[in-house]
Design a protein around this motif. Sequence first.
Motif, mmCIF file in Angstrom:
data_model
loop_
_atom_site.group_PDB
_atom_site.id
_atom_site.type_symbol
_atom_site.label_atom_id
_atom_site.label_comp_id
_atom_site.label_asym_id
_atom_site.label_seq_id
_atom_site.Cartn_x
_atom_site.Cartn_y
_atom_site.Cartn_z
ATOM 1 N N LEU A 71 -28.638 20.577 58.641
ATOM 2 C CA LEU A 71 -28.985 21.965 58.372
ATOM 3 C C LEU A 71 -30.199 22.349 59.229
ATOM 4 O O LEU A 71 -31.078 21.533 59.450
ATOM 5 C CB LEU A 71 -29.362 22.084 56.892
ATOM 6 N N ARG A 74 -35.305 26.021 57.357
ATOM 7 C CA ARG A 74 -35.578 27.444 57.118
ATOM 8 C C ARG A 74 -37.043 27.635 56.728
ATOM 9 O O ARG A 74 -37.597 26.801 56.006
ATOM 10 C CB ARG A 74 -34.741 27.978 55.958
ATOM 11 N N GLU A 76 -38.178 29.501 54.442
ATOM 12 C CA GLU A 76 -38.301 29.534 52.967
ATOM 13 C C GLU A 76 -38.614 28.155 52.406
ATOM 14 O O GLU A 76 -39.256 28.023 51.364
ATOM 15 C CB GLU A 76 -36.994 29.996 52.297
ATOM 16 N N ASN A 166 -33.711 20.223 48.677
ATOM 17 C CA ASN A 166 -33.099 21.486 49.077
ATOM 18 C C ASN A 166 -31.599 21.190 49.174
ATOM 19 O O ASN A 166 -31.085 20.897 50.238
ATOM 20 C CB ASN A 166 -33.657 21.943 50.424
ATOM 21 N N PRO A 167 -30.925 21.219 48.022
ATOM 22 C CA PRO A 167 -29.521 20.774 47.984
ATOM 23 C C PRO A 167 -28.577 21.886 48.450
ATOM 24 O O PRO A 167 -29.007 23.025 48.613
ATOM 25 C CB PRO A 167 -29.311 20.488 46.499
ATOM 26 N N PRO A 168 -27.292 21.556 48.666
ATOM 27 C CA PRO A 168 -26.326 22.622 48.951
ATOM 28 C C PRO A 168 -26.167 23.487 47.712
ATOM 29 O O PRO A 168 -25.770 22.980 46.664
ATOM 30 C CB PRO A 168 -25.038 21.859 49.273
ATOM 31 N N TYR A 169 -26.473 24.768 47.821
ATOM 32 C CA TYR A 169 -26.419 25.628 46.627
ATOM 33 C C TYR A 169 -25.646 26.921 46.836
ATOM 34 O O TYR A 169 -25.659 27.807 45.992
ATOM 35 C CB TYR A 169 -27.840 25.937 46.124
ATOM 36 N N ILE A 170 -24.981 27.053 47.975
ATOM 37 C CA ILE A 170 -24.190 28.266 48.197
ATOM 38 C C ILE A 170 -22.806 28.087 47.566
ATOM 39 O O ILE A 170 -22.158 27.057 47.744
ATOM 40 C CB ILE A 170 -24.074 28.575 49.706
ATOM 41 N N LEU A 182 -24.730 29.957 59.754
ATOM 42 C CA LEU A 182 -24.096 29.126 58.716
ATOM 43 C C LEU A 182 -22.706 28.628 59.129
ATOM 44 O O LEU A 182 -22.272 27.558 58.707
ATOM 45 C CB LEU A 182 -23.996 29.904 57.390
ATOM 46 N N ALA A 189 -23.800 20.536 53.619
ATOM 47 C CA ALA A 189 -25.242 20.750 53.433
ATOM 48 C C ALA A 189 -25.520 22.146 52.874
ATOM 49 O O ALA A 189 -26.627 22.431 52.413
ATOM 50 C CB ALA A 189 -25.984 20.565 54.757
ATOM 51 N N LEU A 190 -24.507 23.015 52.924
ATOM 52 C CA LEU A 190 -24.690 24.403 52.479
ATOM 53 C C LEU A 190 -24.089 24.665 51.110
ATOM 54 O O LEU A 190 -24.683 25.328 50.272
ATOM 55 C CB LEU A 190 -24.028 25.355 53.483
ATOM 56 N N GLU A 220 -35.098 23.761 45.627
ATOM 57 C CA GLU A 220 -34.825 25.064 46.220
ATOM 58 C C GLU A 220 -33.455 25.530 45.732
ATOM 59 O O GLU A 220 -32.578 24.716 45.436
ATOM 60 C CB GLU A 220 -34.818 24.960 47.754
HETATM 61 N N1 GLN Z 1 -31.142 28.696 52.523
HETATM 62 C C1 GLN Z 1 -29.892 28.452 53.186
HETATM 63 C C2 GLN Z 1 -29.195 29.765 53.450
HETATM 64 O O1 GLN Z 1 -28.975 30.529 52.568
HETATM 65 C C3 GLN Z 1 -29.018 27.533 52.383
HETATM 66 C C4 GLN Z 1 -29.596 26.170 52.296
HETATM 67 C C5 GLN Z 1 -28.928 25.345 51.268
HETATM 68 O O2 GLN Z 1 -27.800 25.549 50.868
HETATM 69 N N2 GLN Z 1 -29.653 24.389 50.831
HETATM 70 O O3 GLN Z 1 -28.894 30.058 54.575
#
Ligand code: GLN
Length: 259
Positions: A71, A74, A76, A166-170, A182, A189-190, A220
Amino acid sequence: MPRLEARMLLQHFTGLTHAQILTHGQQRLPEKQWAALQQAAAKRQRGEPMAYILGEREFYGRRFEVTPDVLIPRPETEHLVDAALSRLPPNGALWDLGTGSGAIAVTLACERPDAHIWASDVSANALTIAKRNADAFQATITLGWGSWFDANPRPQAHSLDVLISNPPYIESQDHHLQQGDLRFEPRHALTDFADGLSAIRTIIAQAPCFLKSAGWLMLEHGFDQGRAVRAAMEQQGFQHVQTQQDWANLDRLTLGQMA
Ligand code: GLN
């Protein structure tokens, strides 16, 4: 192509500074540099992220090597680093789960050489990049290979002051996955390929086995996940659970303390 990006590519592939470009505007480039530059510009036109074309991205004031195996760090995520820096005790132990490029772990090791920093990832290719970044900054981190807490090596039970990720959280259906940088980043990773919270739930559920009492878990997450993450941490028995915002004033990370 935006002027700034064109200039960044020109500087990268010629080794010239901005001032030299301005003063040597009429100079012909060597054949090889010209070819490399044209190839890079074509990649950018196809949407490839600048970070992958240049092979680097700045994070917390340091230049990290990045490849499509990791990844892109970022801005953030610098909030997550600050949260860890303010809570990591002297000689503290910290584990960064899903380290990717190692941006979080290497930054913390550089900022706090007294700390014992662990970093793990399920991707062996990502660990190669993390190792190169650690070496580049002479940062001492212990790398483990494996999914979340199954990493090997890994810290002992109840040994950590801070557990960070900062795990995959989408969410798998989120249209952002089809947009911008993306599209080119490692999918795993996303997104968790589910509702966006499954990796977060896994981490929260097992974190108490690895944290010391009064240790902190910090994650995150997406701008709309603050409430769900707080609820999951509270349900798991974490105290002082709080969500912090990023520079855009969006919920970005949640932390909680072990009893
Ligand atoms: N912050 C990233 C984004 O929205 C996602 C990173 C994540 O999934 N850890 O582009």
